[in-house]
Design a protein around this motif. Structure first.
Motif, PDB file in Angstrom:
ATOM      1  N   GLY A 190       0.819  -1.202   0.000  1.00  0.00           N
ATOM      2  CA  GLY A 190       0.000   0.000   0.000  1.00  0.00           C
ATOM      3  C   GLY A 190       0.853   1.252   0.000  1.00  0.00           C
ATOM      4  O   GLY A 190       0.570   2.221  -0.691  1.00  0.00           O
ATOM      5  N   GLY A 191       1.938   1.228   0.763  1.00  0.00           N
ATOM      6  CA  GLY A 191       2.827   2.381   0.865  1.00  0.00           C
ATOM      7  C   GLY A 191       3.448   2.719  -0.475  1.00  0.00           C
ATOM      8  O   GLY A 191       3.557   3.886  -0.855  1.00  0.00           O
ATOM      9  N   ILE A 192       3.833   1.691  -1.206  1.00  0.00           N
ATOM     10  CA  ILE A 192       4.488   1.941  -2.486  1.00  0.00           C
ATOM     11  C   ILE A 192       3.505   2.508  -3.497  1.00  0.00           C
ATOM     12  O   ILE A 192       3.836   3.382  -4.275  1.00  0.00           O
ATOM     13  N   PHE A 193       2.286   2.021  -3.449  1.00  0.00           N
ATOM     14  CA  PHE A 193       1.326   2.442  -4.464  1.00  0.00           C
ATOM     15  C   PHE A 193       0.552   3.693  -4.096  1.00  0.00           C
ATOM     16  O   PHE A 193      -0.163   4.229  -4.905  1.00  0.00           O
ATOM     17  N   GLY A 194       0.673   4.145  -2.866  1.00  0.00           N
ATOM     18  CA  GLY A 194      -0.090   5.327  -2.480  1.00  0.00           C
ATOM     19  C   GLY A 194      -1.498   4.917  -2.090  1.00  0.00           C
ATOM     20  O   GLY A 194      -2.008   3.882  -2.519  1.00  0.00           O
ATOM     21  N   ALA A 195      -2.110   5.756  -1.264  1.00  0.00           N
ATOM     22  CA  ALA A 195      -3.389   5.366  -0.693  1.00  0.00           C
ATOM     23  C   ALA A 195      -4.542   5.618  -1.645  1.00  0.00           C
ATOM     24  O   ALA A 195      -5.593   5.018  -1.539  1.00  0.00           O
ATOM     25  N   LYS A 196      -4.339   6.535  -2.581  1.00  0.00           N
ATOM     26  CA  LYS A 196      -5.467   6.933  -3.426  1.00  0.00           C
ATOM     27  C   LYS A 196      -5.427   6.189  -4.759  1.00  0.00           C
ATOM     28  O   LYS A 196      -4.442   6.260  -5.483  1.00  0.00           O
ATOM     29  N   PRO A 197      -6.490   5.476  -5.085  1.00  0.00           N
ATOM     30  CA  PRO A 197      -6.456   4.716  -6.338  1.00  0.00           C
ATOM     31  C   PRO A 197      -6.428   5.642  -7.557  1.00  0.00           C
ATOM     32  O   PRO A 197      -6.999   6.724  -7.530  1.00  0.00           O
ATOM     33  N   ASP A 198      -5.766   5.195  -8.592  1.00  0.00           N
ATOM     34  CA  ASP A 198      -5.732   5.969  -9.830  1.00  0.00           C
ATOM     35  C   ASP A 198      -6.988   5.724 -10.653  1.00  0.00           C
ATOM     36  O   ASP A 198      -7.328   6.498 -11.530  1.00  0.00           O
ATOM     37  N   ARG A 199      -7.639   4.609 -10.382  1.00  0.00           N
ATOM     38  CA  ARG A 199      -8.821   4.272 -11.163  1.00  0.00           C
ATOM     39  C   ARG A 199      -9.711   3.382 -10.316  1.00  0.00           C
ATOM     40  O   ARG A 199      -9.212   2.550  -9.552  1.00  0.00           O
ATOM     41  N   ARG A 200     -11.011   3.590 -10.432  1.00  0.00           N
ATOM     42  CA  ARG A 200     -11.985   2.722  -9.769  1.00  0.00           C
ATOM     43  C   ARG A 200     -12.820   2.055 -10.839  1.00  0.00           C
ATOM     44  O   ARG A 200     -13.113   2.665 -11.856  1.00  0.00           O
ATOM     45  N   GLU A 201     -13.256   0.872 -10.551  1.00  0.00           N
ATOM     46  CA  GLU A 201     -14.145   0.215 -11.502  1.00  0.00           C
ATOM     47  C   GLU A 201     -15.202  -0.519 -10.701  1.00  0.00           C
ATOM     48  O   GLU A 201     -14.872  -1.323  -9.832  1.00  0.00           O
ATOM     49  N   TYR A 202     -16.456  -0.205 -10.986  1.00  0.00           N
ATOM     50  CA  TYR A 202     -17.525  -0.850 -10.248  1.00  0.00           C
ATOM     51  C   TYR A 202     -18.218  -1.859 -11.133  1.00  0.00           C
ATOM     52  O   TYR A 202     -18.529  -1.573 -12.282  1.00  0.00           O
ATOM     53  N   GLU A 203     -18.420  -3.042 -10.592  1.00  0.00           N
ATOM     54  CA  GLU A 203     -19.173  -4.029 -11.355  1.00  0.00           C
ATOM     55  C   GLU A 203     -20.365  -4.474 -10.533  1.00  0.00           C
ATOM     56  O   GLU A 203     -20.209  -4.955  -9.413  1.00  0.00           O
ATOM     57  N   GLY A 204     -21.556  -4.243 -11.051  1.00  0.00           N
ATOM     58  CA  GLY A 204     -22.777  -4.592 -10.320  1.00  0.00           C
ATOM     59  C   GLY A 204     -22.972  -6.090 -10.244  1.00  0.00           C
ATOM     60  O   GLY A 204     -22.073  -6.861 -10.579  1.00  0.00           O
ATOM     61  N   TYR A 205     -24.136  -6.503  -9.830  1.00  0.00           N
ATOM     62  CA  TYR A 205     -24.426  -7.930  -9.718  1.00  0.00           C
ATOM     63  C   TYR A 205     -24.211  -8.622 -11.048  1.00  0.00           C
ATOM     64  O   TYR A 205     -24.651  -8.152 -12.084  1.00  0.00           O
ATOM     65  N   THR A 206     -23.512  -9.734 -11.008  1.00  0.00           N
ATOM     66  CA  THR A 206     -23.453 -10.580 -12.189  1.00  0.00           C
ATOM     67  C   THR A 206     -24.143 -11.865 -11.790  1.00  0.00           C
ATOM     68  O   THR A 206     -24.613 -11.979 -10.664  1.00  0.00           O
ATOM     69  N   GLY A 207     -24.184 -12.819 -12.696  1.00  0.00           N
ATOM     70  CA  GLY A 207     -24.903 -14.060 -12.434  1.00  0.00           C
ATOM     71  C   GLY A 207     -24.623 -14.654 -11.066  1.00  0.00           C
ATOM     72  O   GLY A 207     -25.539 -14.949 -10.317  1.00  0.00           O
ATOM     73  N   ASN A 208     -23.351 -14.782 -10.713  1.00  0.00           N
ATOM     74  CA  ASN A 208     -23.092 -15.486  -9.459  1.00  0.00           C
ATOM     75  C   ASN A 208     -22.258 -14.714  -8.452  1.00  0.00           C
ATOM     76  O   ASN A 208     -21.864 -15.251  -7.429  1.00  0.00           O
ATOM     77  N   THR A 209     -21.957 -13.444  -8.723  1.00  0.00           N
ATOM     78  CA  THR A 209     -21.255 -12.693  -7.687  1.00  0.00           C
ATOM     79  C   THR A 209     -22.006 -11.406  -7.403  1.00  0.00           C
ATOM     80  O   THR A 209     -22.726 -10.879  -8.248  1.00  0.00           O
ATOM     81  N   GLY A 210     -21.802 -10.916  -6.198  1.00  0.00           N
ATOM     82  CA  GLY A 210     -22.419  -9.658  -5.804  1.00  0.00           C
ATOM     83  C   GLY A 210     -21.641  -8.502  -6.400  1.00  0.00           C
ATOM     84  O   GLY A 210     -20.691  -8.697  -7.155  1.00  0.00           O
ATOM     85  N   PRO A 211     -22.055  -7.279  -6.077  1.00  0.00           N
ATOM     86  CA  PRO A 211     -21.348  -6.129  -6.638  1.00  0.00           C
ATOM     87  C   PRO A 211     -19.915  -6.066  -6.103  1.00  0.00           C
ATOM     88  O   PRO A 211     -19.655  -6.432  -4.960  1.00  0.00           O
TER      89      PRO A 211
END
Ligand SMILES: O=C(O)CCC(=O)C(=O)O
Ligand SMILES: [Fe+2]
Length: 970
Positions: free
Chosen positions: A439-460
């Motif tokens: 975490g320290g090396i990559f920094g705390a703030k993500p460069d990109r977020r990606e949200y995936e809603g419900y799919t057939g067998n996994t939750g969001p």
């Protein structure tokens, strides 16, 4: 952390200290000129004149902006969007301002050429940009902020190739404005431009420039109007590998060299371990302070401090320096089922990103609190929330780190990605004391977020992406070790580069000494890996002769190739010899003049032989390019042991890799004598199966020569040591096209192939499927020619085929008949009997409850191709209703037509074969004669002579209607 795991105290600390010295001269991440440019300490001191501004549709606009022109500009412009992912979004919560495109705005040329160029030069100097002469400012927008106008924290996307930064030039406005601080943050520091101060002064020109990856925001304008020109700072030429600053870094350079020597000593003292395992101390990664993407990471485009650091490292000859872009991808399941990512986003739930606490101090260290997620305690259980969306995060689904891009100083080097750097253990100074948490090396703030809603067998799920560019270094002397861990591709790239470098050096040498062997030199092309000249004498004694010690790594890289070929299975770190052209490239490199020169007289060709033997054992002779390389290598080397190994290889793989072996035995680049031996070995393995003494091809090496005679580890399952009778073993396994290919060589190829014609023909005739092979063989030009020339063995092939065809022709032209004796219709014996019998029509009833059932029965048994597959040709149709549904089947002549067609083909083929054999008898008559002779000899009279009218009585042409019957089945 006083000592390293290698037992030599301090190399790592020394390295870290030396590297820290490189930071002393770097430029700032942001350059700010408050108030009048003239008064600025960063500027050249010259007074910067205001531009003459003109706007499409409005004409010249006087500065400072008056009330009227401000109103006109505001109505000419449009609300400014901001970049969100791949799209641009309008959201006054995030950004409120009015923009005019660059195309609408004109700045006078004099101002652009003098004033703007001067501003850019000052900005570059302050930011520490190397080769500033190639930097230009391209106008992007004219921005206007009214009260309430602002821009929340963001990073600027790099909007055109070469863009690395942003320049803002503020224009004076009558009455000025209040509020509006531009805060630029980087690596825990913040620089603040209070844009209000002097904003109304008639001659004031204020500016700021910063690297585009630095987060920045403009706080709210509270009154008045702010006008600013925004420019992209663009590098118009590819930057060179950064050089360290000319003076003042000697201390750092010396400290670095001493540290690297200590590192080398530590590595030399410690055991090397398994060949393909990277030792933890073999390399170090240093995170760069700026952000880079796959498109803008390069040696020539490093920013500020990074450029200085990498310049220092590149200047150290004892180091190899690379850049890598590492990505961390963390994915969480999201707790709240009702949580709607899009809705929260639309509502502007991003307060955590917006800090309006009035933090005024310039250059002040800031806590990096714009975290990716925040933690909260809930009844003892730790909860995490996504700060941008407020989503509650549950379980971490995965957390993985991958290498996105790897660059050496010569360009991208995919192969080294296979090293899969573990930053927690290889980050400089980050070992052992928990400093280098991922975490320290990559920094705390993500460069990109990606949200995936419900799919057939996994939750969001919510996925975060973090990117970090690092510079990776290792002692040059240990290069082969690092590359071995990345796999054979990485080793080869380095070896090929070394050889190219040697070429360059020799070329230069020849240019410098035009006398002496000038004529010879002119005739000899410089060595290309693919066509090495045969005289290695001119290439010096060995790598120790190379300029600047460039040859030092040659022995290690050559040894690494051999070790990887012999490989412990599965130790290739993601690489394998199967991929691409690796075997061919390796062999070409190993027979290049510099390698041969290094191996010297007795050992000449030893590395190539080692490679060939190892690869032959693992069955890696699958690529055509490797075959070509083997042929060229043999002629470049002229080393008997190598030739023996090639022959052994062919003998070993003749059956499993017949085409490749044939290619090798006929490859023009191979020495002629070797080709002869290979042809012999191949044919023996395939046909005679080691039956020694068959003329021309017999070769002891085919079975035991070379150094790879163990035979026990043959992977192709053939055992060439066992004699195989004609038509058995290898030959029996050959496919039709392989047999045809072989036939060309045994009929019209080299002598060593032709010697095997008798055995080949016998083998063909001995195959159970001989009659399937013969048509194709006799159509092959070389075979046909041999038959025409009355070559006795080839003639036997033609005779065998003719006999078969004659027997068929003698049975006569198929007689039209409704009988279809091969018909099969399992489960319906009465229908099958009808199909086989002489009747043309049949009606079938009582089998179905409804007509559709009858129809599907029809489709199943009389639909497309069903009959042809099962030996009958007839059409059927369903009629009737309910239980009275019935099916009428009517035979047709398709089957008979097919039989006639086949018969005619047989006649035609027989004619062709006879013509080949020089037999000009009319085919049908001749065949019939042959056959009736045979028949009468056997006292049989099953057949009719051809040409006799067929028995029409057999063929009921049309059946009278009244004769139709219904066949009911019970
Ligand atoms: O208005 C400013 O000073 C900064 C504008 C800005 O950050 C942008 O346009 O990306
Ligand atoms: Fe910006």
């Amino acid at each position: 952390m006083a000592s390293t795991s290698s037992g030599s105290p301090g190399w790592q600390e020394r390295l870290r200290d030396a590297v820290a010295l490189a930071g002393s001269q770097h430029g700032s991440f942001a350059w700010i000129v408050d108030g009048n440019y003239e008064k600025s300490e960063c500027g050249s001191g010259a007074e910067r004149r205001l531009p003459s501004l003109s706007v499409r549709g409005m004409g010249p606009v006087t500065l400072p902006l008056g009330r009227e022109s401000a109103a006109a500009l505001l109505s000419a412009g449009s609300p400014a969007p901001y970049g969100h992912g791949l799209s641009t979004v309008l959201d006054p919560e995030v950004r409120r301002s009015t923009q005019l495109d660059a195309a609408e705005v004109e700045l006078d040329a004099g101002w652009r050429e003098e004033e703007l160029a001067g501003i850019v030069a000052d900005a570059c100097a302050a930011l520490g940009v190397r080769s500033p002469s190639s930097v230009r400012a391209h106008l992007y927008k004219l921005l206007l902020y009214e009260p309430g106008g602002h821009f929340r924290p963001h990073r600027d996307t790099e909007k055109e190739p070469g863009m690395f930064g942003t320049l803002v030039v503020q224009l004076p406005v009558a009455g000025g404005h209040e509020g509006g601080e531009l805060r630029v943050r980087h690596a825990g520091q913040v620089r603040v431009w209070r844009t209000a101060a002097g904003s109304q002064e008639p001659a004031a020109l204020q500016c700021a420039a910063f690297y585009a990856d630095c987060e920045h925001e403009l706080t709210m304008i509270t009154s008045g109007l702010r006008a600013a020109l925004v420019f992209n700072l663009v590098r118009t030429a590819p930057g060179a590998v950064p050089r360290p600053p000319p003076q003042g870094h000697t201390g750092a350079a010396e400290a670095l060299m001493a540290a690297v020597r200590a590192w080398e000593a530590a590595l030399a003292a410690a055991p090397e371990g398994a060949a393909a395992r990277l030792r933890p101390d073999a390399l170090r990664a240093i995170p760069l302070v700026h952000q880079y993407t796959e498109t803008n990471l390069s040696f020539g485009r490093l920013k500020g401090r990074d450029a200085e650091l990498v310049g220092l490292l590149c200047d150290c000859e004892a180091l190899e320096v690379h850049l890598a872009l590492i990505a961390r991808n963390v994915s969480y399941t999201v707790v709240d089922e009702r949580w709607e990512y899009e809705r929260r986003k639309r509502c502007g739930f991003s307060d955590a990103l917006y800090d309006d606490s009035g933090d005024d101090d310039e250059d002040e260290d800031e806590d990096d609190e714009e975290d990716g997620d925040e933690e909260d305690r809930d009844g003892g259980r730790e909860r995490s929330y996504d700060s941008e969306t407020g989503a509650e995060l549950e379980d971490c689904v995965w957390d993985r780190v991958t290498t996105q891009l790897w660059l050496s100083r010569q360009g991208p080097e995919e192969e080294l990605k296979a090293l899969e750097l573990d930053l927690t253990s290889v980050t400089l100074g980050g070992c052992g004391d928990g400093e280098a948490q991922v975490g320290g090396i990559f920094g705390a703030k993500p460069d990109r977020r990606e949200y995936e809603g419900y799919t057939g067998n996994t939750g969001p799920e919510l996925a975060y992406w973090y990117y970090r560019a690092v510079v990776v270094i290792w002692p040059r002397a240990r290069g082969a070790e690092v590359r071995t861990a990345a796999g054979v591709g990485a080793v080869l790239v380095a070896l090929e580069r070394l050889l190219a470098e040697r070429d360059r050096q020799l070329q230069q040498l020849q240019l410098q000494q035009p006398g002496g062997d000038e004529a010879e030199a002119a005739g000899e092309p410089q060595h290309q890996a693919s066509a090495p000249p045969r005289d290695p004498g001119k290439h010096g004694k060995g790598p120790e002769d190379w300029e600047g010690g460039a040859g030092d790594q040659l022995p290690q890289l050559v040894a690494a190739v051999g070790r990887l070929a012999e490989g412990r299975r599965g130790a290739f770190a993601g690489e394998s010899w199967e991929r691409g052209d690796l075997p061919a490239r390796a062999l070409r490199a190993l027979v290049s003049p510099p390698v041969l020169a290094w191996e010297g007289g007795a050992g000449r060709g030893a590395s190539a032989l080692r490679l060939l033997s190892a690869l032959a054992r693992s069955g890696a002779v699958r690529s055509g390019s490797f075959i070509a390389a083997i042929a060229s290598a043999a002629s470049a080397l002229s080393v008997p042991a190598f030739d023996d190994a090639v022959v052994a290889l062919v003998a070993r793989q003749a059956v499993s890799q017949t085409e490749r072996c044939l290619q090798l035995a006929t490859e023009a680049a191979a020495p002629e004598e070797l080709r002869g031996r290979l042809a012999g070995a191949l044919m023996e393995a395939l046909i005679s199966g080691g039956d020694a003494g068959s003329g021309g091809g017999g070769d002891a090496a085919a079975r035991g020569g070379g150094d790879d005679s163990s035979g026990s580890d043959v992977t192709d399952g053939s055992d060439v040591g066992e004699p195989v009778g004609a038509g058995n073993g290898g030959f029996a396994a050959l496919k039709l096209d392989q047999v045809v290919t072989l036939s060309k060589h045994v009929c019209a190829g080299a002598a060593a192939f032709r010697a095997h014609l008798p055995a080949f023909c016998a083998a063909v005739l001995g195959r159970p499927d001989c009659q399937a092979l013969l048509p194709a063989l006799l159509r092959e030009a070389a075979v046909a020619e041999a038959v025409r020339a009355r070559e006795p063995h080839a003639t036997r092939l033609a005779e065998a085929r003719a006999a078969e065809l004659e027997a068929v022709v003698a049975r006569g032209r198929p007689v039209p008949s409704w009988e279809q004796p091969e018909a099969r219709l399992p489960g319906y014996p009465q229908v099958e009997a009808f199909l086989r019998g002489p009747e043309k029509r049949m009606v079938l009833a009582g089998l179905w409850k409804r007509r559709p059932q009858a129809q599907s029965w029809v489709d199943q048994h009389f639909g497309c191709c069903a009959g042809t597959r099962n030996g009958y040709s007839a059409t059927a149709r369903a009629d009737g209703v309910g239980t009275r549904a019935y099916v009428t089947i009517v035979k047709d002549h398709r089957l008979h037509g097919e039989r006639v067609r086949q018969y005619e083909q047989t006649v035609a083929e027989l004619e062709e074969v006879r013509a080949l054999m020089g037999d000009s008898r009319p085919t049908e008559a001749a065949a019939a004669a042959v056959q009736s002779g045979a028949d009468s000899a056997a006292g049989a009279s099953r057949s009719r002579p051809a040409g006799r009218p067929s028995k029409r009585a057999n063929v009921p042409k049309a059946e009278p209607r009244s004769k139709r019957r219904r066949t009911s089945s019970t």
